[in-house]
Design a protein around this motif. Structure first.
Motif, PDB file in Angstrom:
ATOM      1  N   LEU A 166       0.857  -1.177   0.000  1.00 24.66           N
ATOM      2  CA  LEU A 166       0.000   0.000   0.000  1.00 24.66           C
ATOM      3  C   LEU A 166       0.896   1.230   0.000  1.00 24.66           C
ATOM      4  CD1 LEU A 166      -2.723  -1.007   2.641  1.00 24.66           C
ATOM      5  CD2 LEU A 166      -2.674  -1.476   0.180  1.00 24.66           C
ATOM      6  N   LEU A 167       0.842   1.957  -1.085  1.00 26.66           N
ATOM      7  CA  LEU A 167       1.739   3.083  -1.285  1.00 26.66           C
ATOM      8  C   LEU A 167       0.925   4.364  -1.411  1.00 26.66           C
ATOM      9  CD1 LEU A 167       4.775   3.822  -1.986  1.00 26.66           C
ATOM     10  CD2 LEU A 167       4.080   3.631  -4.379  1.00 26.66           C
ATOM     11  N   GLY A 168       1.387   5.465  -0.816  1.00 23.69           N
ATOM     12  CA  GLY A 168       0.653   6.711  -0.950  1.00 23.69           C
ATOM     13  C   GLY A 168       1.281   7.831  -0.164  1.00 23.69           C
ATOM     14  N   GLY A 218       4.037   6.718   4.793  1.00 23.65           N
ATOM     15  CA  GLY A 218       3.819   7.777   3.805  1.00 23.65           C
ATOM     16  C   GLY A 218       5.099   8.360   3.230  1.00 23.65           C
ATOM     17  N   LEU A 219       5.134   8.473   1.919  1.00 23.57           N
ATOM     18  CA  LEU A 219       6.273   9.024   1.211  1.00 23.57           C
ATOM     19  C   LEU A 219       5.875  10.362   0.597  1.00 23.57           C
ATOM     20  CD1 LEU A 219       7.309   5.724  -0.587  1.00 23.57           C
ATOM     21  CD2 LEU A 219       8.371   6.701   1.447  1.00 23.57           C
ATOM     22  N   VAL A 244      -0.539  -1.087  -4.536  1.00 21.73           N
ATOM     23  CA  VAL A 244      -1.852  -0.448  -4.477  1.00 21.73           C
ATOM     24  C   VAL A 244      -1.582   1.006  -4.116  1.00 21.73           C
ATOM     25  CG1 VAL A 244      -4.131  -0.451  -3.423  1.00 21.73           C
ATOM     26  CG2 VAL A 244      -2.900  -2.619  -3.721  1.00 21.73           C
ATOM     27  N   HIS A 245      -1.684   1.876  -5.106  1.00 18.48           N
ATOM     28  CA  HIS A 245      -1.301   3.284  -4.981  1.00 18.48           C
ATOM     29  C   HIS A 245      -2.533   4.090  -4.563  1.00 18.48           C
ATOM     30  CE1 HIS A 245       1.323   6.668  -6.901  1.00 18.48           C
ATOM     31  NE2 HIS A 245       0.740   7.067  -5.785  1.00 18.48           N
ATOM     32  N   GLY A 255     -10.687  16.940 -12.073  1.00 19.59           N
ATOM     33  CA  GLY A 255     -10.636  16.957 -13.530  1.00 19.59           C
ATOM     34  C   GLY A 255      -9.332  16.403 -14.085  1.00 19.59           C
ATOM     35  N   ASN A 256      -8.306  16.299 -13.227  1.00 18.60           N
ATOM     36  CA  ASN A 256      -6.999  15.807 -13.674  1.00 18.60           C
ATOM     37  C   ASN A 256      -6.383  14.957 -12.563  1.00 18.60           C
ATOM     38  OD1 ASN A 256      -4.679  15.429 -15.185  1.00 18.60           O
ATOM     39  ND2 ASN A 256      -3.791  17.417 -14.652  1.00 18.60           N
ATOM     40  N   PHE A 257      -7.099  13.929 -12.173  1.00 17.21           N
ATOM     41  CA  PHE A 257      -6.657  13.112 -11.028  1.00 17.21           C
ATOM     42  C   PHE A 257      -5.369  12.352 -11.309  1.00 17.21           C
ATOM     43  CE2 PHE A 257      -9.139  10.222 -13.581  1.00 17.21           C
ATOM     44  CZ  PHE A 257      -8.437   9.021 -13.506  1.00 17.21           C
ATOM     45  N   GLN A 258      -5.090  12.075 -12.611  1.00 14.69           N
ATOM     46  CA  GLN A 258      -3.893  11.304 -12.947  1.00 14.69           C
ATOM     47  C   GLN A 258      -2.614  11.979 -12.457  1.00 14.69           C
ATOM     48  OE1 GLN A 258      -6.248  12.355 -15.106  1.00 14.69           O
ATOM     49  NE2 GLN A 258      -6.512  10.940 -16.842  1.00 14.69           N
ATOM     50  N   GLN A 259      -2.618  13.305 -12.452  1.00 17.50           N
ATOM     51  CA  GLN A 259      -1.428  14.042 -12.064  1.00 17.50           C
ATOM     52  C   GLN A 259      -1.029  13.739 -10.615  1.00 17.50           C
ATOM     53  OE1 GLN A 259      -1.740  18.259 -12.631  1.00 17.50           O
ATOM     54  NE2 GLN A 259       0.426  18.634 -12.277  1.00 17.50           N
ATOM     55  N   GLY A 260      -2.027  13.475  -9.776  1.00 15.43           N
ATOM     56  CA  GLY A 260      -1.734  13.199  -8.375  1.00 15.43           C
ATOM     57  C   GLY A 260      -0.891  11.951  -8.186  1.00 15.43           C
ATOM     58  N   PHE A 261      -1.073  10.963  -9.052  1.00  9.63           N
ATOM     59  CA  PHE A 261      -0.319   9.717  -8.928  1.00  9.63           C
ATOM     60  C   PHE A 261       1.117   9.847  -9.427  1.00  9.63           C
ATOM     61  CE2 PHE A 261      -4.746   8.178  -9.099  1.00  9.63           C
ATOM     62  CZ  PHE A 261      -4.768   7.414  -7.948  1.00  9.63           C
ATOM     63  N   GLN A 262       1.395  10.907 -10.169  1.00 10.68           N
ATOM     64  CA  GLN A 262       2.724  11.063 -10.757  1.00 10.68           C
ATOM     65  C   GLN A 262       3.796  11.385  -9.718  1.00 10.68           C
ATOM     66  OE1 GLN A 262       2.385  13.994 -13.861  1.00 10.68           O
ATOM     67  NE2 GLN A 262       1.001  12.722 -15.100  1.00 10.68           N
ATOM     68  N   VAL A 263       3.391  12.017  -8.603  1.00 17.25           N
ATOM     69  CA  VAL A 263       4.366  12.448  -7.598  1.00 17.25           C
ATOM     70  C   VAL A 263       5.181  11.265  -7.086  1.00 17.25           C
ATOM     71  CG1 VAL A 263       4.672  13.468  -5.311  1.00 17.25           C
ATOM     72  CG2 VAL A 263       2.981  14.418  -6.892  1.00 17.25           C
ATOM     73  N   LEU A 264       4.489  10.226  -6.599  1.00 14.80           N
ATOM     74  CA  LEU A 264       5.219   9.080  -6.058  1.00 14.80           C
ATOM     75  C   LEU A 264       5.781   8.182  -7.142  1.00 14.80           C
ATOM     76  CD1 LEU A 264       3.303   7.962  -2.856  1.00 14.80           C
ATOM     77  CD2 LEU A 264       5.259   9.463  -3.113  1.00 14.80           C
ATOM     78  N   ASN A 265       5.124   8.144  -8.311  1.00 12.82           N
ATOM     79  CA  ASN A 265       5.680   7.345  -9.404  1.00 12.82           C
ATOM     80  C   ASN A 265       7.045   7.886  -9.834  1.00 12.82           C
ATOM     81  OD1 ASN A 265       3.624   5.480  -9.537  1.00 12.82           O
ATOM     82  ND2 ASN A 265       2.451   6.623 -11.050  1.00 12.82           N
ATOM     83  N   GLN A 266       7.201   9.201  -9.786  1.00 14.59           N
ATOM     84  CA  GLN A 266       8.499   9.797 -10.111  1.00 14.59           C
ATOM     85  C   GLN A 266       9.541   9.435  -9.051  1.00 14.59           C
ATOM     86  OE1 GLN A 266       7.554  13.958 -10.466  1.00 14.59           O
ATOM     87  NE2 GLN A 266       6.680  13.747 -12.524  1.00 14.59           N
ATOM     88  N   GLU A 267       9.115   9.373  -7.781  1.00 11.76           N
ATOM     89  CA  GLU A 267      10.034   8.972  -6.712  1.00 11.76           C
ATOM     90  C   GLU A 267      10.458   7.519  -6.885  1.00 11.76           C
ATOM     91  OE1 GLU A 267      11.442  10.970  -4.460  1.00 11.76           O
ATOM     92  OE2 GLU A 267      10.403  12.531  -5.594  1.00 11.76           O
ATOM     93  N   LEU A 268       9.508   6.662  -7.266  1.00 11.30           N
ATOM     94  CA  LEU A 268       9.834   5.256  -7.496  1.00 11.30           C
ATOM     95  C   LEU A 268      10.850   5.126  -8.622  1.00 11.30           C
ATOM     96  CD1 LEU A 268       6.344   3.498  -7.280  1.00 11.30           C
ATOM     97  CD2 LEU A 268       8.119   3.575  -5.532  1.00 11.30           C
ATOM     98  N   GLU A 269      10.657   5.873  -9.684  1.00 10.86           N
ATOM     99  CA  GLU A 269      11.548   5.775 -10.843  1.00 10.86           C
ATOM    100  C   GLU A 269      12.954   6.263 -10.496  1.00 10.86           C
ATOM    101  OE1 GLU A 269      11.547   6.784 -15.608  1.00 10.86           O
ATOM    102  OE2 GLU A 269      10.108   7.776 -14.290  1.00 10.86           O
TER     103      GLU A 269
END
Length: 339
Positions: A166-168, A218-219, A244-245, A255-269
């Motif tokens: 569980l990531l978030g 939390g990250l 599970v993000h 209206g642009n919820f996808q952007q919220g998931f990018q923060v931690l995905n960038q940290e993972l990368e």
């Protein structure tokens, strides 16, 4: 008990017992000759994965470990007793590194319950003087000393083993979700960084198949550089099969919820490119905070996207059953692919 995922210890195998210098002295038997026995072997050093352990806390309190030394040989060709082996029990998921001249090398990666790895053999026992008798040396007055054991400086690193992570961001509701879908009872609060240690929950299906879910603390942006709770906990994500993000609806633009998931995905990368490619189930939590109009707008945005997104309220339980079914679907599929 406090969660500890890193520790440094010193451990050594046992020294071999010395060989014995002895001569046979019995009445009416002149020139009895040498009869010194061999020393016993020192105990070897092992590490073993114990599923009953969850933390390295004990190794913050005790840092020195040693296998038993072998006993010395004795007269009348009696051999010394071998030293008992030392087994250091560690949580499943622990990596054991040897530290030498400032460099680390991996000695063991304990990924399976009961896995046992030999780190160092015990020292060989020395030979008694009975071995050194020859035609030219009838009375050897020396014996072989026992071989020294091996001393190791070890760094222990625990990486939590779980099927799903569980990531978030902080306060996204991960702990609340874990407490709803499993018997785990993590600390829950309405402020960031309530969870400061990974928590594990176990899910079981109707066939009693077990799945372990980890609540990763939390990250935040910059976690790969140590910000917030930092990369101390990113390493635990490495052991999970899928993620599970979770985001709170408070942290996204409907209206642009996808952007919220990018923060931690960038940290993972940035931490590990391989982690960024790991399968993810996306979750928008706390929909109980939205008005009907806001929820409808968010639902329309989710439907218009091609993403795998669940709208849930971990607090009230709405949408959680469908999410759990999707989590099981990922578990079954990845388990089958691993065979």
């Amino acid at each position: 008990m406090r969660f500890v995922d890193e520790a440094e210890i010193t451990a050594s195998s046992g020294k071999g017992g010395d060989g014995c210098v002895s001569f046979r002295r019995e009445r009416f038997i002149p020139r009895g000759g040498p009869d010194g026995g061999d020393g016993g072997a020192g105990g070897s050093l092992y590490v073993e994965a114990d599923p009953g352990l969850l933390t390295l806390y004990d190794f913050k309190r005790k840092r020195m470990f040693a296998a038993q030394n072998g006993r010395p040989g004795m007269g009348r060709q009696r051999f010394g007793r071998s030293g008992e082996d030392l087994v250091i029990y560690l949580p499943v998921g622990t990596q054991v590194y040897s530290i030498q001249d400032g460099e680390e090398s991996l000695l063991a990666d304990l990924v399976s319950p009961g896995q046992k790895v030999l780190l160092a053999h015990g020292g060989r026992g020395g030979k008694g003087n009975m071995h050194f008798k020859s035609s030219t040396m009838r009375a050897p007055r020396f014996a072989q000393p026992g071989e020294e054991g091996v001393e190791l400086r070890l760094r222990l690193r625990l990486k939590v083993l779980a099927d799903a992570g569980l990531l978030g961001l902080p306060n996204a509701g991960k702990s609340t979700l874990l407490s709803r879908i499993s018997a785990a009872r993590p600390r829950i609060g309405s402020y960031p960084f309530t969870t400061v240690n990974p928590n594990l929950g176990v899910l079981r299906d109707e066939r009693d198949t077990q799945m372990v879910v980890a609540d990763i603390p939390g990250l935040i942006s910059g976690a790969h550089q140590g910000r917030g709770l930092g990369d101390r906990f990113l390493k635990h994500v490495e052991r999970t099969r899928f993620l599970v993000h979770i985001l709170s609806v408070e942290d996204v633009d409907p209206g642009n919820f996808q952007q919220g998931f990018q923060v931690l995905n960038q940290e993972l990368e940035k931490y590990s490119p391989e982690l960024a490619l790991r399968e993810q189930i996306l979750v928008l939590n706390k929909i109980d905070l939205l008005s009907a109009a806001q929820l409808e707008k968010l639902g329309q945005a989710v439907a218009a996207s091609s993403l795998r997104v669940h709208l849930i309220s971990a607090l009230e339980g709405s949408g959680v059953d469908a999410l759990v079914q999707d989590i099981w679907a990922s578990f079954y599929r990845l388990s089958l692919a691993a065979k």
